[in-house]
Motif scaffolding. Structure first.
Motif, PDB file in Angstrom:
ATOM      1  N   ARG A  49       0.822  -1.219   0.000  1.00 18.05           N
ATOM      2  CA  ARG A  49       0.000   0.000   0.000  1.00 18.05           C
ATOM      3  C   ARG A  49       0.850   1.260   0.000  1.00 18.05           C
ATOM      4  O   ARG A  49       0.414   2.300  -0.483  1.00 18.05           O
ATOM      5  CB  ARG A  49      -0.922  -0.003   1.230  1.00 18.05           C
ATOM      6  CG  ARG A  49      -1.925  -1.136   1.236  1.00 18.05           C
ATOM      7  CD  ARG A  49      -3.090  -0.832   2.141  1.00 18.05           C
ATOM      8  NE  ARG A  49      -2.726  -0.731   3.545  1.00 18.05           N
ATOM      9  CZ  ARG A  49      -3.601  -0.450   4.510  1.00 18.05           C
ATOM     10  NH1 ARG A  49      -4.881  -0.228   4.202  1.00 18.05           N
ATOM     11  NH2 ARG A  49      -3.227  -0.395   5.771  1.00 18.05           N
ATOM     12  N   ARG A  50       2.070   1.168   0.564  1.00 14.86           N
ATOM     13  CA  ARG A  50       2.937   2.342   0.696  1.00 14.86           C
ATOM     14  C   ARG A  50       4.324   1.998   0.178  1.00 14.86           C
ATOM     15  O   ARG A  50       5.230   1.636   0.941  1.00 14.86           O
ATOM     16  CB  ARG A  50       2.992   2.786   2.158  1.00 14.86           C
ATOM     17  CG  ARG A  50       1.625   3.173   2.727  1.00 14.86           C
ATOM     18  CD  ARG A  50       1.659   3.355   4.235  1.00 14.86           C
ATOM     19  NE  ARG A  50       2.620   4.371   4.637  1.00 14.86           N
ATOM     20  CZ  ARG A  50       2.864   4.696   5.909  1.00 14.86           C
ATOM     21  NH1 ARG A  50       2.197   4.085   6.876  1.00 14.86           N
ATOM     22  NH2 ARG A  50       3.752   5.613   6.204  1.00 14.86           N
ATOM     23  N   THR A  85      -7.936  -4.838   6.521  1.00 12.62           N
ATOM     24  CA  THR A  85      -7.220  -5.001   5.258  1.00 12.62           C
ATOM     25  C   THR A  85      -6.468  -6.327   5.227  1.00 12.62           C
ATOM     26  O   THR A  85      -6.454  -7.023   4.198  1.00 12.62           O
ATOM     27  CB  THR A  85      -6.242  -3.837   5.037  1.00 12.62           C
ATOM     28  OG1 THR A  85      -6.980  -2.620   4.957  1.00 12.62           O
ATOM     29  CG2 THR A  85      -5.450  -4.024   3.756  1.00 12.62           C
ATOM     30  N   TYR A  86      -5.853  -6.705   6.338  1.00 17.25           N
ATOM     31  CA  TYR A  86      -5.119  -7.973   6.370  1.00 17.25           C
ATOM     32  C   TYR A  86      -6.066  -9.151   6.136  1.00 17.25           C
ATOM     33  O   TYR A  86      -5.734 -10.101   5.422  1.00 17.25           O
ATOM     34  CB  TYR A  86      -4.391  -8.143   7.704  1.00 17.25           C
ATOM     35  CG  TYR A  86      -3.492  -6.982   8.076  1.00 17.25           C
ATOM     36  CD1 TYR A  86      -2.904  -6.187   7.092  1.00 17.25           C
ATOM     37  CD2 TYR A  86      -3.244  -6.663   9.404  1.00 17.25           C
ATOM     38  CE1 TYR A  86      -2.091  -5.117   7.433  1.00 17.25           C
ATOM     39  CE2 TYR A  86      -2.428  -5.602   9.749  1.00 17.25           C
ATOM     40  CZ  TYR A  86      -1.863  -4.824   8.763  1.00 17.25           C
ATOM     41  OH  TYR A  86      -1.071  -3.760   9.109  1.00 17.25           O
ATOM     42  N   GLN A  87      -7.252  -9.077   6.753  1.00 15.03           N
ATOM     43  CA  GLN A  87      -8.230 -10.139   6.540  1.00 15.03           C
ATOM     44  C   GLN A  87      -8.668 -10.189   5.082  1.00 15.03           C
ATOM     45  O   GLN A  87      -8.851 -11.270   4.512  1.00 15.03           O
ATOM     46  CB  GLN A  87      -9.443  -9.921   7.451  1.00 15.03           C
ATOM     47  CG  GLN A  87      -9.202 -10.190   8.927  1.00 15.03           C
ATOM     48  CD  GLN A  87      -9.177 -11.671   9.251  1.00 15.03           C
ATOM     49  OE1 GLN A  87      -9.413 -12.510   8.398  1.00 15.03           O
ATOM     50  NE2 GLN A  87      -8.893 -11.990  10.505  1.00 15.03           N
ATOM     51  N   LEU A  88      -8.825  -9.020   4.470  1.00 18.98           N
ATOM     52  CA  LEU A  88      -9.252  -8.967   3.079  1.00 18.98           C
ATOM     53  C   LEU A  88      -8.194  -9.572   2.159  1.00 18.98           C
ATOM     54  O   LEU A  88      -8.517 -10.367   1.258  1.00 18.98           O
ATOM     55  CB  LEU A  88      -9.525  -7.514   2.679  1.00 18.98           C
ATOM     56  CG  LEU A  88     -10.178  -7.287   1.313  1.00 18.98           C
ATOM     57  CD1 LEU A  88     -11.556  -7.938   1.267  1.00 18.98           C
ATOM     58  CD2 LEU A  88     -10.279  -5.801   1.014  1.00 18.98           C
ATOM     59  N   VAL A  89      -6.919  -9.231   2.379  1.00 16.97           N
ATOM     60  CA  VAL A  89      -5.845  -9.801   1.560  1.00 16.97           C
ATOM     61  C   VAL A  89      -5.737 -11.302   1.814  1.00 16.97           C
ATOM     62  O   VAL A  89      -5.566 -12.094   0.877  1.00 16.97           O
ATOM     63  CB  VAL A  89      -4.505  -9.096   1.863  1.00 16.97           C
ATOM     64  CG1 VAL A  89      -3.358  -9.779   1.118  1.00 16.97           C
ATOM     65  CG2 VAL A  89      -4.583  -7.622   1.476  1.00 16.97           C
ATOM     66  N   GLN A 127      -2.496 -10.132  -5.298  1.00 18.46           N
ATOM     67  CA  GLN A 127      -2.531  -9.551  -3.954  1.00 18.46           C
ATOM     68  C   GLN A 127      -1.313  -8.689  -3.635  1.00 18.46           C
ATOM     69  O   GLN A 127      -1.258  -8.062  -2.587  1.00 18.46           O
ATOM     70  CB  GLN A 127      -2.664 -10.666  -2.908  1.00 18.46           C
ATOM     71  CG  GLN A 127      -3.941 -11.493  -3.048  1.00 18.46           C
ATOM     72  CD  GLN A 127      -5.194 -10.653  -2.897  1.00 18.46           C
ATOM     73  OE1 GLN A 127      -5.219  -9.707  -2.114  1.00 18.46           O
ATOM     74  NE2 GLN A 127      -6.236 -10.996  -3.639  1.00 18.46           N
ATOM     75  N   ARG A 128      -0.305  -8.713  -4.505  1.00 17.71           N
ATOM     76  CA  ARG A 128       0.877  -7.858  -4.391  1.00 17.71           C
ATOM     77  C   ARG A 128       1.688  -8.124  -3.120  1.00 17.71           C
ATOM     78  O   ARG A 128       2.306  -7.220  -2.549  1.00 17.71           O
ATOM     79  CB  ARG A 128       0.497  -6.382  -4.469  1.00 17.71           C
ATOM     80  CG  ARG A 128      -0.187  -5.995  -5.774  1.00 17.71           C
ATOM     81  CD  ARG A 128      -0.372  -4.496  -5.865  1.00 17.71           C
ATOM     82  NE  ARG A 128      -1.203  -4.014  -4.770  1.00 17.71           N
ATOM     83  CZ  ARG A 128      -1.126  -2.796  -4.270  1.00 17.71           C
ATOM     84  NH1 ARG A 128      -0.233  -1.936  -4.729  1.00 17.71           N
ATOM     85  NH2 ARG A 128      -1.932  -2.431  -3.289  1.00 17.71           N
TER      86      ARG A 128
END
Length: 396
Positions: A31-32, A87-91, A143-144
């Motif tokens: 993300r960064r 976000t971690y759960q989503l990835v 998922q990068r």
């Protein structure tokens, strides 16, 4: 990197262990991008613990589970990033969706690792190494985040292989090479061997897996008990009968928060329980899940942790109902001005929404709080988490 120990694998049973590299940190770096070359960790800047550190930070000795204050001393220039568990759960969900395109035999070990039995996928997708590289490429592309893959005939060997593959690599250990792979490793690599057991093994002059393998089973069982001693002997020869067990339908979903300062203020705790209940309920609605049991976990200033659970009248994903259950569970703790460091809310006994039976009262309105929250979810998804909030939660 890709390494194969040589020899032709016996495809009677092929197990993959997939382990995301520095998962939380990798998600934040995706993300960064400006953090990629800098030492960074996910966790509190001055208090709390390090949840995940990138490899640049690990060169300074920073590692998961370490107090943030110590991480700051080891590397003052390290960037601390507050965790974003949604976000971690989503990835993680996206990664597991990729794994299930390879095989249905997927056993989650945690949010960032899993075992796969790909024996039945070889004819369709190619060699075990080809499957592992396909999986790694898809995870990196979609998922990068990087992942390491270990391949072996057992879960134990696959797990050790993925450890050697780190970071961002693949190691395949064919059945004929298992002993050559295992025996040079230190005893600390064995499942079930922590610092205490390792110390006892060293006292017996056992420092490598080969030393263990050539020690009679009876000797190990007399020193470490029948179960552990027998397990060490079997694993030292690569024998592991455990199968990959696909994920069960019943799951849980939760969130937790560490206070900036330990608190004994019940109003502050109540607001945080409400905030966590809203967060969990929102995630459940996005996942299409309802839950029946609500658990509250409290960690005190001395790091003692206790929990209580209550069962709701019916499965729900409504914030007010989950909060009501969570606060009733908290009140059952009967705390008397105890200093609280962290509080968490978890909903268990989850079922898919379209499979759940809900008995509504006869006077229930056609539209209720759930419909309001579904509309709010849509607004939040478009304009961000601050677009719609409960008035009581607008100030921390």
């Amino acid at each position: 990197m890709t390494r194969e120990a040589g020899g032709r694998p016996d495809i009677s049973r092929v197990i993959l262990h997939v382990d995301m590299d520095a998962f939380y940190a990798s998600v934040e770096m995706a993300r960064r991008p400006e953090l990629v070359r800098r030492p960074m960790y996910v966790g509190g800047e001055h208090r709390g613990v390090v949840l995940s550190a990138n490899y640049e930070a690990r060169r300074y000795g920073i590692e998961g589970g370490m107090p943030s204050s110590r991480a700051r001393r080891l590397c003052p220039q390290a960037v601390a990033v507050a965790p974003d568990f949604d976000t971690y759960q989503l990835v993680s969900k996206g990664v597991f969706a990729i794994l299930r395109t390879i095989t249905e035999q997927v056993e989650p070990a945690s949010i960032d690792e899993a075992f796969l039995d790909v024996t039945g996928a070889i004819r369709r997708l190619g060699s075990p190494v080809a499957i592992g590289e396909l999986l790694r490429a898809q995870v990196a592309d979609e998922q990068r985040v990087p992942c390491s893959v270990g391949i072996g005939p057992t879960k134990f060997v696959a797990k050790l292989a993925s450890r050697q593959a780190k970071p961002d690599g693949l190691v395949c250990v064919p059945p004929g090479q298992v002993v050559d792979f295992l025996h040079p490793l230190p005893v600390e690599a064995m499942w079930g061997v922590g610092p205490s057991t390792a110390g006892k093994l060293h006292q017996l002059g056992l420092r490598t897996v080969a030393d263990l393998a050539h020690t009679p089973r009876g000797t190990l069982q007399r020193a470490f008990g029948v179960q552990l001693g027998g397990s060490l002997h079997e694993l030292s020869w690569g024998r592991d009968a455990r199968r990959v067990v696909p994920e069960q339908t019943e799951r849980s979903m939760g969130a937790q928060e560490t206070f900036a300062r330990d608190t004994d203020d019940p109003r502050l705790v109540r607001l945080e329980v409400l905030r966590l209940s809203a967060r969990v309920a929102s995630r459940m609605r996005r996942a299409g899940l309802l839950g029946r049991q609500v658990q509250v976990e409290v960690r005190f200033s001395d790091f003692t942790t206790i929990s209580r659970s209550v069962t709701l009248q019916g499965p729900s994903d409504v914030t007010d109902e989950i909060f009501d259950g969570a606060w009733r569970a908290f009140c059952r703790l009967n705390l008397q001005r105890a200093r609280i460091r962290r509080v968490g809310v978890r909903v268990e006994q989850l079922v898919e929404q379209d499979r759940a039976f809900q008995q509504l009262p006869l006077d229930a309105p056609d539209r209720g709080m759930r419909e309001v929250e579904l509309v709010a979810d849509e607004v939040v998804s478009r304009f961000g988490p601050a677009a719609v909030q409960r008035a009581s939660l607008t100030r921390r």
